[in-house]
Design an enzyme around this catalytic site. Sequence first.
Site, short mmCIF file in Angstrom:
data_model
loop_
_atom_site.label_atom_id
_atom_site.label_comp_id
_atom_site.label_asym_id
_atom_site.label_seq_id
_atom_site.Cartn_x
_atom_site.Cartn_y
_atom_site.Cartn_z
N HIS A 1 -8.27 -15.93 25.39
CA HIS A 1 -7.49 -15.04 25.88
C HIS A 1 -6.09 -15.84 26.45
CE1 HIS A 1 -6.90 -11.57 28.61
NE2 HIS A 1 -5.77 -12.89 30.05
N VAL B 1 4.71 19.33 -4.41
CA VAL B 1 6.47 19.46 -5.03
C VAL B 1 6.25 20.45 -6.40
CG1 VAL B 1 8.71 17.82 -6.41
CG2 VAL B 1 7.20 16.59 -4.30
N ARG C 1 -0.30 4.37 -9.48
CA ARG C 1 0.56 3.60 -9.85
C ARG C 1 -0.40 3.20 -11.56
NH1 ARG C 1 3.91 -0.78 -8.71
NH2 ARG C 1 3.45 -1.65 -10.25
N GLY D 1 2.50 9.26 0.25
CA GLY D 1 2.25 9.18 1.75
C GLY D 1 0.46 7.98 1.51
N ASP E 1 -5.55 -4.82 -11.53
CA ASP E 1 -4.85 -3.81 -11.62
C ASP E 1 -5.23 -2.76 -13.23
OD1 ASP E 1 -3.59 -4.30 -8.67
OD2 ASP E 1 -1.49 -3.21 -10.03
N GLU F 1 8.12 -11.91 -18.39
CA GLU F 1 9.48 -12.09 -17.50
C GLU F 1 8.99 -13.30 -16.45
OE1 GLU F 1 8.89 -8.68 -14.85
OE2 GLU F 1 8.85 -6.98 -16.49
#
Length: 474
Positions: free
Chosen positions: A453, A245, A281, A189, A320, A37
Site C-alpha cells: 500500500h 457497413v 487478421r 471494435g 498467427d 523483411e
Amino acid sequence: MSEHRYDVVVLGGGIGGYTAAIRAAQLGKTVAIVEREKLGGTCLHQGCIPSKALLRSAEVYATMQKSEEYGITAQSVELNFDRVLARKQRIVDQLHQGLQFLMKKNKITVHAGNGRIIGPSIFSPRSGAVSVEKEDGDIETLLSSNLIIATGSRPRSLPGLTIDGMHILTSEDALRMDELPKSIIIVGGGVIGVEWASMLRDFGVEVTIVELDKRLVALEDADISKELERLFKKRGINLVTGAKVLADSVKIEEGAVTLQADKQGEIIELKADKVLVSVGRMANVEGIGLENTDIKIDKGVIRVNAFMQTTESHIYAVGDVIGGLMLAHMAGHEGILAAEHIAGQTPHELQAHLVAKCTYTRPEIASVGWTEQQATEQGHKLKIGKFSFKAIGKALVYGDTDGFVKVIADSETNDILGVHMIGPSVTNSITEAALAQVLNATPWEVGQTIHPHPTLSEALGEAMLAVDGIAISG
C-alpha cells in the site's frame, strides 16, 4: 545457387519465429531464420511496439491537457506529431538492433529473402527443405531435420472497403501516417480498433467506431465492454454497434470517405477524412510451399497438435499462422514449446484460456480465464467479486480512478475461473491473476497475499476478498 544445412530452419522472423530460433539454439541446435523483411516481424515493426509507442505519447498529451488538476500550469502545450513519430521509430530501431545482436550471440544464421518449402531432395527425404529467393535473384537451398513455420498474418478487409493506403487504411497503413486526420471511421471494435480509437481521440481526432457485434471488445467479459463503452462515450467517441457497413455505399469524394451502416434496419450515414479497417487478421499460408507438403489447412490456418506439430511430424507451426489467440506473447511461448519438443523435451501443453489478454486503451483492459458467460455455459455455479479503482489510494493519487477488477470463481470448488480488469495499468497487474490460475489458487489465497500500500495491485487483492464478501475497503 548454394546449399546450407541446419538442424532447424525457421520460416519467418517475427516474435514466434525468433523466440523459437533462440530456444532451439540454447538447446544445442544449429539454426537458421528466413525473413523477407526485417527481424521482429509485424509485432516489432507494424504492430505491438510502434502502436504502444504512439499510445504512450497520446496518453502523455491527454494528461498534459489536465495538468491543472495536479497543480501544474502548462502553457502552450502543443502536439508535435513529427516528434511523436521520431520517438516511435527510435524505439523500434533500438529493439531491432537488440534482436540482431541476439541472433549473433546465439549463432543463428539469418537468410534474407522469400522462403518457400520445396519437395524432398536426396539430402532431405522428408518434405521441408526451404528455397530462399534473395533480392538479387540468387537462390539458396536450406536443408534441415526440422522446420518451424512462423509466417504470421496480415490485416483482413471487407467487401466494398478496398484498401488504398490513403483514404481506406489497415492498421499497418495507419502507422505510416505522417499527419493526423481531423476525423476517422474505424470499422471494427475489437482490440486493434479500440486501441486506435483511444489513441486518436487523445490526439484530438474525431473518432467513430462501427462494430458488427452488439458491443465493443466482444471477446471480453460483458461488464468490461459496458464500462469501456461508457468511458469512450464520455471522451466523445461516437459508437455505432450492432451495425454492418453496406458494401455498395462506400464512396471517396473530395478527399473524404462516406459510407452507410445498417443498424437493425436503420441506415446511418457517416463521413470522415479516413477509414481504418480493423476486422481481424488472416494467416499467411499462401506462397510458402504448403502444397509441397501434406500439411493440413483448416479454416485458413495450419492445423497443429498440442506440441505445435503439423500433420508432417518434422514440420511445426507457431503464432498467427495457426490461428487461435493472435497474441505476440502466445506466439513466443508456442515457439519455445516447438523448439523444446524438437529437442526431445516434454514441455507442458499450452492452455489457451490461461493466457492473459491485454488491450492498451485508456483505460487499459486485461483478462485471463473464462468470462462470466463462458463459465455459466460450462455449468459452473458462480460467485463473483468486484472492486472499483475509486476506492484505491494509488488510483486517486494518479488521478485515474475509472474501472474495476472482477473475479469469477466456482462457488463449489472455490477455483478461480476468470479475472477481468479495466482501469489504470491493469496490463501490469494481470500476470498475478494468470499465475494464480496456473497454480490453481483460490480467491482467498490470493486475497491473503499482502499487497503493498499504496499500489494499484490492491484492487486485485480486494476483488479476490470480495468474492467471499470480506473485502476490507469495500
